[in-house]
Write an enzyme that holds these catalytic residues in place. Structure first.
Site, short mmCIF file in Angstrom:
data_model
loop_
_atom_site.label_atom_id
_atom_site.label_comp_id
_atom_site.label_asym_id
_atom_site.label_seq_id
_atom_site.Cartn_x
_atom_site.Cartn_y
_atom_site.Cartn_z
N HIS A 201 4.19 -2.72 -0.84
CA HIS A 201 4.71 -1.38 -0.57
C HIS A 201 4.39 -1.07 0.90
CE1 HIS A 201 4.75 3.06 -0.83
NE2 HIS A 201 5.46 2.92 -1.94
N ASP B 129 -4.10 -3.47 -4.51
CA ASP B 129 -3.30 -2.27 -4.69
C ASP B 129 -2.87 -2.23 -6.16
OD1 ASP B 129 -1.27 -0.46 -4.99
OD2 ASP B 129 -0.12 -1.10 -3.24
N GLN C 55 0.58 0.12 -9.44
CA GLN C 55 1.52 -0.13 -10.53
C GLN C 55 0.89 -0.85 -11.72
OE1 GLN C 55 4.44 1.13 -10.75
NE2 GLN C 55 4.80 1.79 -8.64
N LYS D 78 0.57 8.19 -11.03
CA LYS D 78 1.27 7.09 -11.69
C LYS D 78 0.60 6.71 -13.01
CE LYS D 78 2.87 5.06 -7.34
NZ LYS D 78 4.31 5.25 -7.21
N CYS E 140 10.52 1.69 -0.80
CA CYS E 140 9.43 1.53 0.17
C CYS E 140 8.99 0.08 0.27
CB CYS E 140 8.22 2.40 -0.17
SG CYS E 140 8.56 4.14 -0.11
C1 LIG Z 1 2.64 -0.74 -5.25
C2 LIG Z 1 2.47 0.61 -4.65
N1 LIG Z 1 1.56 0.80 -3.67
C3 LIG Z 1 1.37 2.00 -3.11
C4 LIG Z 1 2.10 3.10 -3.48
C5 LIG Z 1 1.85 4.41 -2.81
O1 LIG Z 1 1.33 5.33 -3.71
P1 LIG Z 1 1.16 6.86 -3.30
O2 LIG Z 1 2.46 7.29 -2.72
O3 LIG Z 1 0.84 7.54 -4.59
O4 LIG Z 1 0.05 6.93 -2.32
C6 LIG Z 1 3.06 2.96 -4.48
C7 LIG Z 1 3.89 4.11 -4.88
O5 LIG Z 1 5.10 4.06 -4.93
C8 LIG Z 1 3.25 1.68 -5.07
O6 LIG Z 1 4.18 1.49 -6.02
#
Ligand SMILES: Cc1ncc(COP(=O)(O)O)c(C=O)c1O
Lengths: 152, 417
Positions: B134, B211, B214, B237, B375
């Protein structure tokens, strides 16, 4: 499906399938690139102006049906127009797609722009429809420019 | 004392109709059609217990934490810290000192890049991410590299959306100082074999951040068994509120790191000559935090625990298989991300129809899906598409909803034919 019919009128589907004036002019006086980072839509617009009249215009790019059809319809509308007339069309277009969806619009006077009335129902898609028009505005303002429609 | 978070008294039976009743939003309609919410990877819906917690906090318990001797402040602090304990247990951290509240995954990663990165990474050091990250797990490292002269390296991916593990072996060297890797890809659904990777990373002496944005809502995560150095996730999430998230860090790592932000709450003594910092975890929690959000997160984790992660995984897996089979009947649809080990995320493209048109048309039938680059622009480039349509399921989704989706999709295909 009512509003959908409005938006994805046969016209839009048709222009999406077989876009008019697709490509890049070998000789042109005005040029701009447009990019919508939200959906990755891209457009490359070349315009040949002679004696203040738009003689030729072509666009190339990848995008959704709305952005592609909007670009295609735009090129058919501005060909043969003076720069001033084209700019008036840009303003009219903007006015139509940003008007409140509940406002009645007299579509009779709009001519071919009427097809864009349906876009008002989809705020999220107004940017798709606008990309070509913003890019035209930039192309006409300067010979080399890059338009960017920002997210939000 | 006033309690907002309650102990688990019984395990819930997995009755989908009863479970759906816990999520009030599932009963609303959109454009005159019953909502079909398939955008769970973007954010999940909230159970009534979480919604009530936010309301009850502001109605009965609102006050600042760690600051007062009065009753409300004490009660609020107790709930805020109780939620931390719940998170600690949920991921099996050694102690609550290792659980830092943040705004979400993005801030958790930025905290590590900013605090750990600036102190420990130097010119020539290599940071390793993967092609399926991401943007939140790319840009903080890019910025750090620019500032410190480190080098960002990228693990490539296979055509089915899996990491190229053979390349990982080549990329991991004694120069590698930090690896930051997504557990489950939000655009491909790929589940990465993180335990194996963490061990490899440690064998070259590098640290690793996972990370888990998900994965935290789908699978049991045991940070001690995994032995990761950091782990990041977002509350929203995992059925909790927005604006709250967690950074897990091994205590010895967090101890060695300077504060990320400074101000109130994170100090012990302040004079104009010198400030001494508070203990973990508060050293990293400057200013008044998202108190209601943290408590809401605790309640959300409790909710998941009453359902049981096993039952959740079973339901989500069956939805994934059903949706994959449903999409395979269309020859013009191509699924992007076909790893054998996948979470309940399905990205797809349709010949000659842009995802945004798909998204708008499905929306008119009340179906919420995500369209765009999610993203993850490098992933889109890797697969040669500008964008995809993505459906992502939670345990409260049903096969009937997938049928509604498939029928709506049929109409879209007809329209563009
Ligand atoms: C794999 C992953 N990393 C990071 C993020 C970023 O999360 P947040 O926007 O809640 O900080 C997301 C959210 O879409 C994600 O799917």
């Amino acid at each position: 499906m009512n509003e959908l019919d409005e938006l994805y009128k046969q016209v839009i589907l048709d222009h999406n399938k077989s876009p008019r004036n697709f490509g890049i002019l070998n000789v042109y006086t005005h040029h701009a690139e447009g990019h919508n980072p939200l959906c990755g839509d891209e457009i490359d617009l070349t315009v040949q102006v002679e004696n203040n009249v738009i003689k030729e215009v072509k666009f190339e790019g990848a995008g959704c049906a709305i952005s592609k059809a909007s670009a295609s319809i735009m090129t058919t509308l501005i060909k043969g127009k003076t720069i001033e007339e084209a700019k008036i069309l840009v303003d009219e277009f903007r006015e139509i797609v940003t008007r409140d969806p509940d406002d009645e619009i007299d579509t009779l006077n709009l001519g071919k722009l009427a097809v864009f009335c349906g876009v008002r129902e989809f705020p999220a898609r107004v940017k798709c429809a606008s990309l070509a028009w913003h890019t035209l505005n930039n192309a006409l303002d300067s010979a080399e420019n890059k338009v960017k429609i920002e997210k939000k | 004392m006033d309690k907002l978070i309650f102990e688990i008294t019984e395990q819930k039976k997995f009755d989908i109709n009863l479970i759906r009743k816990d999520f009030p939003i599932l009963f609303r309609s959109v454009h005159g059609k019953p909502l079909v919410y398939f955008d769970n990877a973007a954010t999940t819906q909230k159970p009534q217990s979480v919604i009530d917690t936010l309301k009850n906090f502001y109605t009965h318990l609102n006050s600042n934490i760690h600051r007062g001797v009065h009753y409300l402040s004490d009660a609020a602090t107790s709930e805020y810290e109780c939620a931390r304990k719940i998170v600690q247990n949920y991921i099996n951290a050694k102690s609550t000192e290792e659980i830092i509240y943040t705004r979400g995954t993005t801030e958790s990663i930025n905290l590590v890049a900013s605090s750990y990165g600036r102190k420990f990474l130097n010119a020539g050091d290599e940071i390793l991410v993967s092609y399926m990250e991401h943007h939140a797990n790319i840009i903080p490292w890019q910025q750090l590299c620019e500032e410190r002269g480190c080098i960002l390296k990228v693990i490539p991916i296979e055509d089915n959306g899996e990491l190229m593990l053979s390349e990982l072996d080549n990329l991991l060297t004694s120069k590698t100082k930090l690896v930051s890797l997504v557990h489950i890809s939000n655009s491909l659904g790929t589940i990465n074999p993180i335990k194996k990777i963490i061990d490899k990373v440690h064998s070259v002496g590098s640290k690793i951040l996972i990370d888990a944005a998900q994965s935290i809502q789908h699978f049991p995560i045991d940070v001690q068994a995994l032995d990761c150095d950091f782990l990041a996730f977002s509350g929203h999430k995992i059925y909790g509120p927005t604006g709250i998230g967690v950074l897990y860090g091994k205590k010895e790592m967090l101890d060695s790191m300077p504060p990320y932000q400074t101000g109130g709450d994170m100090i012990r003594t302040v004079s104009f000559e010198k400030t001494t910092f508070n203990d973990l975890p508060w050293k990293f929690e400057a200013g008044t935090p998202n108190i209601a959000g943290a408590i809401g997160l605790g309640v959300a984790v409790r909710y998941i625990q009453t359902l049981g992660l096993e039952q959740i995984a079973k339901q989500e897996n069956s939805l994934l298989n059903y949706a994959t089979e449903s999409l395979k009947q269309f020859s013009e649809i191509q699924i992007i991300g076909t790893s054998t080990n996948k979470a309940s995320v399905v990205s797809f493209v349709i010949d000659n129809i842009h995802p945004h048109d798909v998204g708008t048309l499905l929306d008119r039938d009340g179906i919420a899906i995500r369209t765009g680059h999610h993203c993850t622009q490098p992933v889109m480039r890797r697969f040669g598409v500008p964008a995809t349509s993505r459906v992502s399921f939670a345990f409260y989704n049903t096969k009937e909803e997938i049928d509604v989706f498939t029928n709506s999709l049929k109409k879209v295909l007809m329209m563009f034919r």
